[in-house]
Design an enzyme around this catalytic site. Structure first.
Site, PDB file in Angstrom:
ATOM      1  CG  ASP A   1      -0.340   0.103   2.523  1.00  0.00           C
ATOM      2  OD1 ASP A   1       0.889  -0.103   2.616  1.00  0.00           O
ATOM      3  OD2 ASP A   1      -1.050   0.395   3.506  1.00  0.00           O
TER       4      ASP A   1
ATOM      5  CG  ASP B   1       0.289  -3.945   2.219  1.00  0.00           C
ATOM      6  OD1 ASP B   1      -0.035  -4.556   3.251  1.00  0.00           O
ATOM      7  OD2 ASP B   1       1.140  -3.033   2.196  1.00  0.00           O
TER       8      ASP B   1
ATOM      9  CE  LYS C   1       3.012  -5.613   3.939  1.00  0.00           C
ATOM     10  NZ  LYS C   1       2.524  -4.555   4.858  1.00  0.00           N
TER      11      LYS C   1
ATOM     12  CD  GLU D   1       0.694  -1.137   8.013  1.00  0.00           C
ATOM     13  OE1 GLU D   1       0.392  -0.318   8.918  1.00  0.00           O
ATOM     14  OE2 GLU D   1       1.126  -0.782   6.904  1.00  0.00           O
TER      15      GLU D   1
ATOM     16  CD  GLU E   1       8.328  -0.225   7.198  1.00  0.00           C
ATOM     17  OE1 GLU E   1       7.327  -0.903   6.892  1.00  0.00           O
ATOM     18  OE2 GLU E   1       8.570   0.895   6.717  1.00  0.00           O
TER      19      GLU E   1
HETATM   20  O1  KIV Z   1       3.561  -1.173   1.474  1.00  0.00           O
HETATM   21  C1  KIV Z   1       4.707  -1.627   1.440  1.00  0.00           C
HETATM   22  O2  KIV Z   1       5.423  -1.530   0.428  1.00  0.00           O
HETATM   23  C2  KIV Z   1       5.209  -2.311   2.621  1.00  0.00           C
HETATM   24  C3  KIV Z   1       6.679  -2.631   2.673  1.00  0.00           C
HETATM   25  C4  KIV Z   1       7.392  -1.495   3.299  1.00  0.00           C
HETATM   26  C5  KIV Z   1       6.939  -3.896   3.391  1.00  0.00           C
HETATM   27  O3  KIV Z   1       4.488  -2.565   3.528  1.00  0.00           O
END
Ligand code: KIV
Length: 292
Positions: A57, A96, A126, A128, A195
């Site tokens: 994202d 994401d 993915k 968070e 991260e």
């Molecule tokens: O959105 C993204 O590119 C990420 C990376 C920093 C892992 O979450």
């Protein structure tokens, strides 16, 4: 379980799966991950042999020009996911989950994760967060969708974190991160992005949990590494985090190409004869008769 061999226009290699992740961790082989947001970049990353591609994202910032990742929507993420899925066949494709697509309810989380697979051509998602996301991770994996976690600097919490700042720098913050990593692994996550966390903490966590960690600004002790492709290529000029190694300076290359094009058109050096379609002399003479 059978393995699939997929031929792309550029490469033929085995499909990367969550099993590949586990095997690489067991063998101590680093997992290589990059982000992509479009078809040609996805093809090139596939050809290079990268394991997973993340449609991250962060595209909100590096492609769409927003200040942070909060404004990007599910529909925008799916648009980019589909382009990547058309370009990359072998890498595990990870979508994401954008801000507010999984935080409001577990039902929303499962529905939106499912959209990444059904409508975006992704293989996994993915999201968070740590303990507060355990129920969502459990429910999404329960629906048969692999989940990658993301701890440390979680950009969707930029306002709560007080900016894009390194995390886990105190003993208590480090302990909380370790616990969160264990909780996500127990909830069924197949992998975890760490991260901007201290290298020794990232290494410790990587040794303590059974699932592979993918580091970004987290040192060499993780089980894999990820970079944002626009940072690696030097395409995003606004800001380059300390942990980025630039392998190219495409922004400079682009500036130069656009200036040369402007100059060539202005001075009529472009298009040249080899860029031009011509009509035979006979047809040209006939044309003049037609238009008289
Ligand atoms: O959105 C993204 O590119 C990420 C990376 C920093 C892992 O979450």
């Amino acid at each position: 379980m059978s393995t699939t061999t997929i031929a792309t226009t550029t490469s033929t290699r085995k499909k990367v799966t969550t099993l590949t992740f586990r095997q690489k961790k067991e063998r101590g082989e680093p997992i290589t991950m990059l982000t992509a947001y479009d078809y040609p970049t996805a093809m090139s990353i596939d050809k290079a042999g990268i394991d997973p591609i993340l449609v991250g994202d962060l595209l909100a910032m590096v492609v769409l020009g927003y200040e942070n990742t909060l404004p990007v929507t599910m529909d925008e993420m799916l648009h980019h996911a589909r382009a990547v899925a058309r370009g990359a066949k072998a890498p595990l494709l990870v979508g994401d989950m954008p801000f507010m697509s999984y935080q409001v309810s577990v039902e929303d989380a499962v529905r939106n994760a499912g959209r990444f697979l059904q409508q975006g051509g992704m293989d996994a998602v993915k999201l968070e967060g740590g303990r507060e996301r355990a129920d969502a991770v459990r429910a999404i994996t329960g629906a048969g969708i692999p989940v990658m976690g993301h701890l440390g600097l979680t950009p969707q919490s930029v306002h709560q974190l007080g900016g894009f700042r390194a995390q886990g720098k105190t003993a208590s913050a480090g302990k909380r991160l370790l616990e969160d990593a264990q909780i996500l692994a127990e909830a069924g996550a197949f992998s975890l992005v760490l991260e901007s966390v201290p290298a020794r903490l990232a290494e410790y966590i990587s040794k303590q949990i059974s699932i592979p960690t993918i580091g970004i600004g987290a040192g060499t002790g993780c089980d894999g590494q990820v970079l944002v492709t626009h940072d690696l290529l030097g395409l995003f000029e606004r800001f380059t985090p300390k942990f980025v190694r630039q392998y190219a300076n495409l922004h400079e290359t682009m500036d130069k190409a656009f200036t040369e094009y402007l100059n060539d058109v202005s001075t009529r050096q472009f298009p040249a004869a080899e860029h031009t379609v011509e009509m035979s002399d006979e047809e040209w003479a006939a044309f003049h008769k037609e238009v008289k």
